[in-house]
Design a protein around this motif. Structure first.
Motif, PDB file in Angstrom:
ATOM      1  N   ILE A 146      -5.744   4.573  -0.575  1.00  0.00           N
ATOM      2  CA  ILE A 146      -5.927   3.198  -0.085  1.00  0.00           C
ATOM      3  C   ILE A 146      -7.260   2.628  -0.589  1.00  0.00           C
ATOM      4  N   LYS A 147      -8.286   3.495  -0.644  1.00  0.00           N
ATOM      5  CA  LYS A 147      -9.594   3.040  -1.156  1.00  0.00           C
ATOM      6  C   LYS A 147      -9.441   2.487  -2.574  1.00  0.00           C
ATOM      7  N   VAL A 148      -8.658   3.192  -3.398  1.00  0.00           N
ATOM      8  CA  VAL A 148      -8.461   2.744  -4.786  1.00  0.00           C
ATOM      9  C   VAL A 148      -7.728   1.403  -4.809  1.00  0.00           C
ATOM     10  N   LEU A 149      -6.724   1.251  -3.953  1.00  0.00           N
ATOM     11  CA  LEU A 149      -5.987  -0.021  -3.922  1.00  0.00           C
ATOM     12  C   LEU A 149      -6.908  -1.174  -3.510  1.00  0.00           C
ATOM     13  N   ILE A 150      -7.857  -0.888  -2.608  1.00  0.00           N
ATOM     14  CA  ILE A 150      -8.812  -1.941  -2.203  1.00  0.00           C
ATOM     15  C   ILE A 150      -9.734  -2.273  -3.381  1.00  0.00           C
ATOM     16  N   GLU A 151     -10.231  -1.205  -4.052  1.00  0.00           N
ATOM     17  CA  GLU A 151     -11.110  -1.423  -5.221  1.00  0.00           C
ATOM     18  C   GLU A 151     -10.417  -2.269  -6.274  1.00  0.00           C
ATOM     19  N   LYS A 152      -9.118  -1.995  -6.475  1.00  0.00           N
ATOM     20  CA  LYS A 152      -8.367  -2.727  -7.507  1.00  0.00           C
ATOM     21  C   LYS A 152      -7.884  -4.079  -7.003  1.00  0.00           C
ATOM     22  N   TYR A 154      -5.720  -4.797  -4.786  1.00  0.00           N
ATOM     23  CA  TYR A 154      -4.312  -4.889  -4.396  1.00  0.00           C
ATOM     24  C   TYR A 154      -4.182  -4.822  -2.875  1.00  0.00           C
ATOM     25  N   ALA A 155      -5.290  -4.449  -2.230  1.00  0.00           N
ATOM     26  CA  ALA A 155      -5.241  -4.312  -0.775  1.00  0.00           C
ATOM     27  C   ALA A 155      -6.496  -4.925  -0.181  1.00  0.00           C
ATOM     28  N   TYR A 156      -6.401  -5.348   1.061  1.00  0.00           N
ATOM     29  CA  TYR A 156      -7.551  -5.960   1.723  1.00  0.00           C
ATOM     30  C   TYR A 156      -7.607  -5.487   3.169  1.00  0.00           C
ATOM     31  N   GLU A 157      -8.816  -5.519   3.718  1.00  0.00           N
ATOM     32  CA  GLU A 157      -9.012  -5.057   5.085  1.00  0.00           C
ATOM     33  C   GLU A 157      -9.311  -6.239   5.999  1.00  0.00           C
ATOM     34  N   VAL A 158      -8.655  -6.283   7.123  1.00  0.00           N
ATOM     35  CA  VAL A 158      -8.969  -7.299   8.139  1.00  0.00           C
ATOM     36  C   VAL A 158      -8.998  -6.600   9.492  1.00  0.00           C
ATOM     37  N   GLU A 159     -10.140  -6.681  10.153  1.00  0.00           N
ATOM     38  CA  GLU A 159     -10.254  -6.143  11.513  1.00  0.00           C
ATOM     39  C   GLU A 159      -9.774  -4.698  11.635  1.00  0.00           C
ATOM     40  N   GLY A 160     -10.109  -3.889  10.670  1.00  0.00           N
ATOM     41  CA  GLY A 160      -9.763  -2.466  10.771  1.00  0.00           C
ATOM     42  C   GLY A 160      -8.378  -2.115  10.266  1.00  0.00           C
ATOM     43  N   ASN A 161      -7.573  -3.130   9.943  1.00  0.00           N
ATOM     44  CA  ASN A 161      -6.263  -2.851   9.347  1.00  0.00           C
ATOM     45  C   ASN A 161      -6.351  -3.104   7.845  1.00  0.00           C
ATOM     46  N   VAL A 162      -5.605  -2.329   7.074  1.00  0.00           N
ATOM     47  CA  VAL A 162      -5.571  -2.555   5.625  1.00  0.00           C
ATOM     48  C   VAL A 162      -4.143  -2.944   5.239  1.00  0.00           C
ATOM     49  N   TYR A 163      -4.043  -4.011   4.445  1.00  0.00           N
ATOM     50  CA  TYR A 163      -2.722  -4.502   4.024  1.00  0.00           C
ATOM     51  C   TYR A 163      -2.620  -4.517   2.510  1.00  0.00           C
ATOM     52  N   PHE A 164      -1.399  -4.332   2.033  1.00  0.00           N
ATOM     53  CA  PHE A 164      -1.122  -4.485   0.607  1.00  0.00           C
ATOM     54  C   PHE A 164      -0.781  -5.951   0.371  1.00  0.00           C
ATOM     55  N   SER A 165      -1.401  -6.539  -0.668  1.00  0.00           N
ATOM     56  CA  SER A 165      -1.176  -7.951  -0.961  1.00  0.00           C
ATOM     57  C   SER A 165      -0.050  -8.080  -1.985  1.00  0.00           C
ATOM     58  N   ILE A 166       1.124  -8.480  -1.527  1.00  0.00           N
ATOM     59  CA  ILE A 166       2.250  -8.484  -2.470  1.00  0.00           C
ATOM     60  C   ILE A 166       2.132  -9.604  -3.502  1.00  0.00           C
ATOM     61  N   ILE A 262       7.157   1.319  -4.608  1.00  0.00           N
ATOM     62  CA  ILE A 262       6.961   0.987  -6.027  1.00  0.00           C
ATOM     63  C   ILE A 262       5.684   0.152  -6.185  1.00  0.00           C
ATOM     64  N   ALA A 263       5.515  -0.837  -5.301  1.00  0.00           N
ATOM     65  CA  ALA A 263       4.344  -1.720  -5.396  1.00  0.00           C
ATOM     66  C   ALA A 263       3.049  -0.906  -5.297  1.00  0.00           C
ATOM     67  N   GLN A 264       2.970  -0.035  -4.305  1.00  0.00           N
ATOM     68  CA  GLN A 264       1.745   0.759  -4.097  1.00  0.00           C
ATOM     69  C   GLN A 264       1.476   1.678  -5.279  1.00  0.00           C
ATOM     70  N   ALA A 265       2.540   2.395  -5.685  1.00  0.00           N
ATOM     71  CA  ALA A 265       2.360   3.412  -6.724  1.00  0.00           C
ATOM     72  C   ALA A 265       1.961   2.766  -8.045  1.00  0.00           C
ATOM     73  N   GLU A 266       2.662   1.690  -8.426  1.00  0.00           N
ATOM     74  CA  GLU A 266       2.396   1.106  -9.744  1.00  0.00           C
ATOM     75  C   GLU A 266       1.083   0.330  -9.750  1.00  0.00           C
ATOM     76  N   ALA A 267       0.700  -0.224  -8.607  1.00  0.00           N
ATOM     77  CA  ALA A 267      -0.611  -0.877  -8.511  1.00  0.00           C
ATOM     78  C   ALA A 267      -1.710   0.175  -8.687  1.00  0.00           C
ATOM     79  N   TYR A 268      -1.517   1.319  -8.075  1.00  0.00           N
ATOM     80  CA  TYR A 268      -2.504   2.406  -8.123  1.00  0.00           C
ATOM     81  C   TYR A 268      -2.583   3.007  -9.522  1.00  0.00           C
ATOM     82  N   LEU A 269      -1.391   3.267 -10.109  1.00  0.00           N
ATOM     83  CA  LEU A 269      -1.350   3.983 -11.388  1.00  0.00           C
ATOM     84  C   LEU A 269      -1.596   3.058 -12.582  1.00  0.00           C
ATOM     85  N   GLY A 270      -1.198   1.796 -12.442  1.00  0.00           N
ATOM     86  CA  GLY A 270      -1.334   0.858 -13.558  1.00  0.00           C
ATOM     87  C   GLY A 270      -0.216   0.991 -14.578  1.00  0.00           C
ATOM     88  N   HIS A 271       0.850   1.696 -14.229  1.00  0.00           N
ATOM     89  CA  HIS A 271       2.011   1.788 -15.124  1.00  0.00           C
ATOM     90  C   HIS A 271       3.262   2.079 -14.311  1.00  0.00           C
TER      91      HIS A 271
END
Ligand SMILES: [Zn+2]
Length: 475
Positions: A146-152, A154-166, A262-271
């Protein structure tokens, strides 16, 4: 049988890929082994027969791959945290619900149903996965992911929850082929003011609606727990690396769970991540015919109570293609039971014949080739199963060749044909059968049913005929 298929006989295995919506020839990424990931059970209750149909389909897939000489590495997860009542991040964690229902801790509930689940798979002759991943044992990997998705971003944190931004993942929804707005509307998503877009989904929940959630872990965003979708993605990548051959589940996983994976994996991997997505259709229960079982939770224990063995269910599942809905009723299960018992009787008759008789070689090869074609055609079990009855009826094949073919096919069917054997009836069962005859003569049907149930539990079936009761082994 240890015979391997000759090279010239190898068929191209064609499978229906949900991702491309067409049948494709299967090509693994590596020659070493096929990487197969299947979504396992959320262990807050027994697996019902609908769940079991999906695991059966995945078993047939794995057996077919192995039949065609692929080495398979099979990973299955066990969801013991994070699966909320609704796939769309609402409701309570199913394990917490189970714990409250049974007055146990979520862990006690998880271990109890996990144990029974794998026993059920054994009873259904479903091959055990090579690796079983419990979600609760991969929490740190999920946090790092999840940390990597935030760095990239693809994800954001609000009030202690982390969401994937589709919105950051333009190909979102590729698997179902549904446009994002339709997917979102279809999911009836509860308004969560923390989400930037209603279709975003939770990767980590610290401040959910249930602040007293029992299962919590420390994270950079606060004490909390992972979302269900992130679990499978992280465990799959952890076990198999950056590429996956086949990912399976039920059709109910297409629109949300696998779409999010699929969204999480490909966002993380970049392929691109997984080449083939395969889904088993629903088992539908014919309600009007289920008067016998009103409100019954249909699992292996329920069908056993009514005199059916797991192998009868397996036979029923073989009668339908995995991409077709299958209607369950006790009538259809009875038909499957009769066919299975008939098959056992016929196989035992074949085993009793030892005489070498001339056999038609061409005919044998012809039937063998038809079997290969059927299973290579997107695992067409109904066509393959029809060959069994064709073999049994055939007059040109010797009993040796018939058995040879049946045992070979059974490497895929998994009905246990090579283990069919005549065994003597133990004395306690003989006594029970005599006792049952006595109570039947006194027309005490209730007691007769009770004794039949006892015999079923011992693996003995009873058929009442004009000449008295006949018994047979259920397995
Ligand atoms: Zn999954």
């Amino acid at each position: 049988m240890t015979r391997r298929i000759k090279l010239e006989d190898i068929r191209t295995l064609n499978v229906f890929n949900t991702l491309t919506r067409k049948q494709e020839s299967f090509k693994p990424i590596s020659d070493d082994y096929v990487k197969l990931y299947t979504c396992g059970l959320t262990v807050y209750n027994y697996a019902h027969i609908g769940n079991l149909r999906t695991y059966f389909f995945e078993d047939i897939l794995r057996r077919t791959l192995e039949y065609f000489d692929y080495r398979v590495r099979h990973v299955m997860n066990v969801t013991d945290v994070g699966h909320l009542e609704s796939d769309a991040d609402t409701g309570e964690d199913k394990l917490v619900l189970g714990a409250r229902r049974e007055g146990k801790t979520p862990e006690e509930v998880a271990r109890f149903y996990e144990k029974i689940f794998f026993e059920d798979l054994v009873a259904m002759n479903i091959l055990q996965p090579h690796i079983i991943c419990r979600a609760s044992e991969y929490i740190n990997d999920m946090i790092e992911f999840i940390k990597v998705l935030i760095e990239k971003k693809y994800a954001y944190e609000v009030e202690g929850n982390v969401y994937f931004s589709i919105e950051r993942f333009p190909e979102y929804g590729r698997l179902s082929g549904m446009p994002v707005d339709k997917l979102v509307a279809g999911a009836r998503i509860e308004i969560d003011s923390n989400k930037r877009y209603p279709g975003d989904f939770a990767l980590w929940l610290s401040k959910s609606k249930f602040p007293n959630q029992i299962m919590q872990w420390e994270s950079p965003w606060g004490r909390g727990f992972p979302g269900w979708h992130i679990e499978c993605t992280v465990m799959s990548i952890k076990c198999f690396g950056e590429h996956l051959d086949i990912h399976c589940g039920g059709v109910d996983h297409i629109a949300v769970h696998h779409t999010n994976e699929i969204a999480q994996a490909e966002a993380y991997l970049g392929h691109r991540w997984c080449n083939y997505w395969m889904h088993g259709e629903w088992l539908v229960v014919a309600k009007e015919k289920m008067s016998k079982s009103k409100g019954e939770f249909l699992d292996l224990r329920a069908i056993a109570k009514n005199g059916y063995m797991p192998m009868h269910l397996r036979y029923l599942y073989l009668t339908a293609h995995y991409r077709q809905q299958l209607e369950f009723s006790y009538e259809s299960l009875t038909a499957a039971k009769n066919a299975f018992e008939n098959l056992r009787t016929r196989v035992l008759e074949l085993k009793a014949i030892n005489e070498p008789v001339d056999s038609d070689r061409m005919l044998k090869e012809n039937i063998q080739a038809k079997f290969w074609d059927a299973i290579a055609d997107d695992l067409n079990m109904p066509v393959a199963l029809a060959l069994v009855w064709q073999i049994l009826k055939d007059t040109g094949l010797s009993s040796v060749d018939k058995l040879d073919l049946l045992e070979d096919f059974d490497r895929v069917f998994g009905l246990g044909i090579s283990q069919f054997s005549r065994r003597d009836l133990p004395d306690d069962c003989k006594i029970l059968i005599r006792e049952r005859e006595n109570v039947r003569q006194r027309k005490n049907w209730k007691e007769a049913d009770r004794i039949r149930q006892l015999l079923t539990e011992k693996g003995v079936g009873i058929k009442d005929t004009a000449h008295g009761a006949e018994w047979y082994w259920l397995m």
